[in-house]
Design an enzyme around this catalytic site. Structure first.
Site, short mmCIF file in Angstrom:
data_model
loop_
_atom_site.label_atom_id
_atom_site.label_comp_id
_atom_site.label_asym_id
_atom_site.label_seq_id
_atom_site.Cartn_x
_atom_site.Cartn_y
_atom_site.Cartn_z
CE LYS A 111 -4.26 -1.79 2.04
NZ LYS A 111 -5.25 -1.59 1.00
CE LYS A 198 -6.50 -7.42 -1.16
NZ LYS A 198 -7.28 -7.35 0.02
CE LYS A 201 -13.80 -2.71 1.04
NZ LYS A 201 -12.62 -2.66 1.89
N1 AQP Z 1 -9.92 -10.41 -2.87
C1 AQP Z 1 -10.25 -10.92 -1.69
N2 AQP Z 1 -10.48 -12.25 -1.56
C2 AQP Z 1 -10.86 -12.77 -0.36
N3 AQP Z 1 -11.05 -12.02 0.76
C3 AQP Z 1 -10.83 -10.71 0.67
N4 AQP Z 1 -10.94 -9.69 1.56
C4 AQP Z 1 -10.62 -8.53 0.96
N5 AQP Z 1 -10.31 -8.73 -0.33
C5 AQP Z 1 -10.43 -10.08 -0.55
C6 AQP Z 1 -11.36 -9.88 2.96
O1 AQP Z 1 -12.46 -9.01 3.19
C7 AQP Z 1 -12.44 -8.60 4.56
C8 AQP Z 1 -12.65 -7.12 4.66
O2 AQP Z 1 -11.55 -6.50 4.00
P1 AQP Z 1 -11.22 -4.98 4.16
O3 AQP Z 1 -12.09 -4.20 3.29
O4 AQP Z 1 -11.27 -4.60 5.58
O5 AQP Z 1 -9.71 -4.85 3.76
P2 AQP Z 1 -8.90 -5.24 2.52
O6 AQP Z 1 -8.43 -6.65 2.69
O7 AQP Z 1 -7.85 -4.22 2.37
O8 AQP Z 1 -9.95 -5.20 1.31
P3 AQP Z 1 -9.78 -4.51 -0.07
O9 AQP Z 1 -10.98 -4.73 -0.86
O10 AQP Z 1 -8.48 -4.91 -0.69
O11 AQP Z 1 -9.78 -3.00 0.32
P4 AQP Z 1 -8.76 -1.86 -0.07
O12 AQP Z 1 -8.72 -1.84 -1.57
O13 AQP Z 1 -9.36 -0.64 0.51
O14 AQP Z 1 -7.46 -2.24 0.54
C9 AQP Z 1 -11.09 -9.04 5.14
O15 AQP Z 1 -11.29 -10.17 5.98
C10 AQP Z 1 -10.29 -9.43 3.94
O16 AQP Z 1 -9.41 -10.48 4.23
#
Ligand code: AQP
Length: 330
Positions: A111, A198, A201
């Site tokens: 990040k 992966k 968001k």
């Molecule tokens: N691609 C993924 N596959 C499986 N699990 C996922 N999670 C996130 N992306 C995937 C799981 O969703 C839960 C909530 O995630 P989060 O939004 O708190 O954080 P993150 O992992 O940072 O999700 P994003 O979508 O990648 O958000 P951004 O882009 O803002 O960083 C967690 O349990 C995570 O494991």
């Protein structure tokens, strides 16, 4: 009953990775555990976000979670920033964490690299660096036994366990050492256009992301355009065929099957994509309808969150008090 805790960052619309990797397990756990689910708005501040957008996303996250099936009679749903225990516990834990162990967190490195290339007042915030400590505080303040998360959070969970063990060794037992619950299918849903990254968001383009609240025609279009390969043979082999294997993984997570069994049923990509779209739309239709209902009843949503806030404080405050006392604070 085991204690379950997990959180989601209100950083955008919930996607299939969040749903299949984490939220499906959240819904299951509310029947078998005392469950605490948290919209972690303090974590969202670690990246650039405008206040009004953060408020909207926090509420929309609550609506989506209720639509997915979280039931306030069975679990506690609340907003992290409304419960003082989290920030307070994070400071205490930052005093048992080392700079070196935080520097090894791969999500921070990824990040930080991404943020450095964006224009902003502060390219890499200290909050982004210390985010895993706040996450450990979230979990340990509830005495959680289990934490249902996607695979990307495995390293942070390891740190949480290390901090709990270190704290207990140094100051006497206060914390439960939690365990990560990672699903067999859907633990790492990949971007439909970049199947080696992966689904996230904050990806630069939405085209490879299926949002839980996407309308059926948008889902059909995104699945149709998803990247496959030129082999034209349906096999579950994430290394050789990452795109097709991602579609099979998603299919398997939605229908609770094995990806290899699904692969055996198909010869070409067209039929696989068509059936996957149907399975997804069938699964998500009810969620979309429920989200519409909750969006029209915002008073109900805010009163659920208010009850959740009080229950969360009552659960977490004794842990904060115990940790302070153990560390010598009067
Ligand atoms: N691609 C993924 N596959 C499986 N699990 C996922 N999670 C996130 N992306 C995937 C799981 O969703 C839960 C909530 O995630 P989060 O939004 O708190 O954080 P993150 O992992 O940072 O999700 P994003 O979508 O990648 O958000 P951004 O882009 O803002 O960083 C967690 O349990 C995570 O494991």
């Amino acid at each position: 009953m085991p204690i379950v805790f997990s959180g989601v960052r209100p950083t955008g619309n919930m996607h299939l990775g969040n749903y299949l990797g984490a939220f499906k397990n959240w819904v299951l756990s509310q029947d078998t555990a005392e469950s605490y689910y948290c919209i972690v708005d303090l974590h969202a501040l670690a990246e650039e976000v405008d206040p009004e957008t953060l408020r909207e996303r926090t509420l929309m996250t609550a609506i989506t979670l209720l639509a997915i099936g979280l039931d306030p009679n069975k679990c506690t749903l609340f907003i992290q920033g409304q419960v003082t225990s989290h920030a307070e516990m994070a400071w205490l834990l930052s005093c048992v964490s080392s700079y070196g162990e935080l520097s090894r967190m791969t999500q921070f490195k990824d990040k930080a690299k991404a943020n450095e290339s964006k224009k902003g007042e502060i390219s890499v915030k200290v909050g982004l660096f210390t985010y895993p400590i706040l996450m450990a505080a979230d979990i340990l303040a509830y005495g959680a036994d289990q934490v249902p998360v996607g695979e990307d959070q495995k390293q942070h969970l390891e740190l949480t366990r290390d901090l709990a063990i270190r704290f207990n060794n140094n100051y006497g037992k206060v914390f439960t050492v939690p365990e990560a619950i990672i699903p067999k299918q859907g633990a790492r849903v990949m971007d439909l256009l970049e199947p080696t990254s992966k689904m996230s968001k904050s990806a630069d383009s939405n085209a490879g992301i299926i949002y839980v609240l996407d309308p059926p025609e948008v889902i059909d279009k995104k699945i149709k355009r998803s990247v496959t390969d030129t082999l034209n043979s349906v096999n579950y082999d994430p290394n050789a065929q990452p795109g097709v294997s991602n579609l099979l993984e998603i299919f398997a997570a939605v229908t609770d099957e094995d990806p290899k069994t699904i692969a055996d049923r198909y010869e070409g990509y067209g039929a696989l994509k068509k059936d996957l779209s149907e399975a997804l739309n069938e699964n998500l239709a009810q969620i979309r309808n429920r989200a519409d209902e909750f969006s029209k009843n915002l008073d109900e949503v805010t009163s659920i969150l208010k009850v959740g806030k009080n229950k969360a404080f009552n659960r977490s405050d004794p842990y904060v008090k115990a940790a302070k006392k153990a560390m010598g604070l009067i």
